[in-house]
Design an enzyme around this catalytic site. Structure first.
Site, PDB file in Angstrom:
ATOM      1  N   GLU A  45       0.815  -1.211   0.000  1.00  0.00           N
ATOM      2  CA  GLU A  45       0.000   0.000   0.000  1.00  0.00           C
ATOM      3  C   GLU A  45       0.853   1.267   0.000  1.00  0.00           C
ATOM      4  O   GLU A  45       0.540   2.234  -0.679  1.00  0.00           O
ATOM      5  CB  GLU A  45      -0.961   0.011   1.184  1.00  0.00           C
ATOM      6  CG  GLU A  45      -2.066  -1.039   1.101  1.00  0.00           C
ATOM      7  CD  GLU A  45      -2.936  -0.877  -0.137  1.00  0.00           C
ATOM      8  OE1 GLU A  45      -2.965   0.221  -0.719  1.00  0.00           O
ATOM      9  OE2 GLU A  45      -3.585  -1.863  -0.532  1.00  0.00           O
ATOM     10  N   TYR A 128      -6.179   6.719   3.985  1.00  0.00           N
ATOM     11  CA  TYR A 128      -6.373   5.678   2.976  1.00  0.00           C
ATOM     12  C   TYR A 128      -5.641   4.388   3.357  1.00  0.00           C
ATOM     13  O   TYR A 128      -6.219   3.300   3.366  1.00  0.00           O
ATOM     14  CB  TYR A 128      -5.900   6.119   1.572  1.00  0.00           C
ATOM     15  CG  TYR A 128      -5.715   4.898   0.708  1.00  0.00           C
ATOM     16  CD1 TYR A 128      -6.832   4.220   0.234  1.00  0.00           C
ATOM     17  CD2 TYR A 128      -4.464   4.332   0.501  1.00  0.00           C
ATOM     18  CE1 TYR A 128      -6.709   3.024  -0.459  1.00  0.00           C
ATOM     19  CE2 TYR A 128      -4.322   3.144  -0.185  1.00  0.00           C
ATOM     20  CZ  TYR A 128      -5.445   2.491  -0.664  1.00  0.00           C
ATOM     21  OH  TYR A 128      -5.311   1.298  -1.312  1.00  0.00           O
ATOM     22  N   ASP A 146      -9.721   5.559  -2.072  1.00  0.00           N
ATOM     23  CA  ASP A 146      -8.571   5.975  -2.864  1.00  0.00           C
ATOM     24  C   ASP A 146      -9.099   6.659  -4.131  1.00  0.00           C
ATOM     25  O   ASP A 146     -10.297   6.826  -4.300  1.00  0.00           O
ATOM     26  CB  ASP A 146      -7.711   4.767  -3.231  1.00  0.00           C
ATOM     27  CG  ASP A 146      -8.354   3.972  -4.337  1.00  0.00           C
ATOM     28  OD1 ASP A 146      -9.590   3.834  -4.319  1.00  0.00           O
ATOM     29  OD2 ASP A 146      -7.642   3.492  -5.238  1.00  0.00           O
TER      30      ASP A 146
END
Length: 303
Positions: A45, A128, A146
């Site tokens: 991520e 996020y 996102d």
DNA sequence: TAGACGTGGTT
DNA sequence: TAACCAAGTCT
């Protein structure tokens, strides 16, 4: 019919089509494998922040091979981490990821936390990424917003070509209202929505003809009106900027790790801009200057 | 909150 | 070719 019921019914129809599409079209990305733990998901991520999947893929594989746990990364030198980060861009992310690993080792018992507050306290982890780790690594219910999800929801639910430049409260509320109530259903909803945004409901040339949501899409129903935010989007300058200078200097340092000032002068000739870029890199902890007794730089190196 | 922050593929 | 765009965060 109360709003909750309406939202629920709408979500149900969208969810069915979306999940069927996802089952048939999902990509087999390495960090989605069963063998990937929460640390692997977190690393993916952070690498994927503002960075395409195709560039992250090989770097993530090598990274997880080399530093399979937070403690492994925490023990690495910043220089090694920056070199391994290669050309993913935004090298401060690499430093923060290492600091994140250190924090996990020292304050979380070496285990990636699963609660929002603890995740948000980690360096480089924002709203996020915290939601993504909770949803994708732990299968928890979280509002994952996102750029892909924002775009799909803006179109399908909002009838707009693109979402506002920055995340709004209304968007967060709408996303929360449509999120399935159970953990497993919400996790699947999140990953499927994101995948649809990445593969079909793209920013530039959406493939509405093959979209599983086309009959339900408010943007399509409205006749694909243009982006109402277009006038507010300004393109980021690049050529001749300090940012480009920083990138050129870091590229040399990744290759050589320790170089004479003249080498950097070759990489970015304009003296004043080079001085400014170098100073900012030092301030960011991306570069260290080796100086003599008078304070003159003998060389520059990765930290 | 707007601006800074890399890099390279696509249009 | 120039501009756009990519699983954001930090200040």
């Amino acid at each position: 019919m109360d709003p909750t019921t309406r939202a629920g019914a709408s979500t149900s129809a969208l969810h069915a089509r979306l999940t069927a599409w996802y089952a048939a079209h999902r990509r087999d990305l390495p960090w989605r494998g069963d063998g990937t733990d929460a640390w692997g998901v977190l690393v993916s991520e952070v690498m994927l922040q503002q960075t395409p999947v195709s560039r992250v893929d090989p770097v993530w594989r090598a990274w997880m091979e080399r530093w399979p746990t937070p403690s492994d990364l925490a023990a690495a030198s910043p220089a090694d981490v920056l070199v391994a980060w290669d050309r993913l861009g935004y090298p401060r992310r690499a430093l923060r990821l290492r600091e994140c690993a250190t924090a996990i080792r020292d304050t979380c018992g070496g285990i990636v936390p699963d609660d929002e507050t603890a995740l948000l306290a980690l360096p480089g982890i924002g709203p996020y990424t915290a939601a993504a780790v909770r949803a994708f690594a732990y299968g928890r219910r979280a509002v994952v917003l996102d750029t892909n999800v924002r775009r799909v929801l803006a179109r399908a639910l909002g009838g707009e070509a693109l979402p506002a430049p920055s995340l709004t409260r209304a968007e967060q509320d709408r996303a929360a209202a449509h999120l399935p109530l159970d953990d497993a259903g919400s996790a699947l909803w999140n990953v499927a929505l994101m995948e649809l945004g990445a593969l079909v409901c793209t920013a530039r040339s959406p493939r509405c003809d093959v979209c599983p949501l086309r009959e339900l899409c408010a943007w399509r129903a409205a006749g694909h009106p243009p982006d109402v935010h277009a006038h507010r989007r300004r393109t980021q300058a690049w050529h001749g900027t300090d940012r480009q200078a920083r990138g050129a200097l870091m590229a040399v340092l990744r290759e050589r790790r320790d170089v004479a000032p003249e080498t950097l002068a070759d990489a970015w000739p304009p003296p004043e801009q080079r001085r400014r870029a170098l100073a900012s890199l030092v301030a960011d902890g991306l570069v260290v200057a080796v100086t003599d007794d008078d304070g003159a730089a003998l060389s520059y190196a990765l930290p």
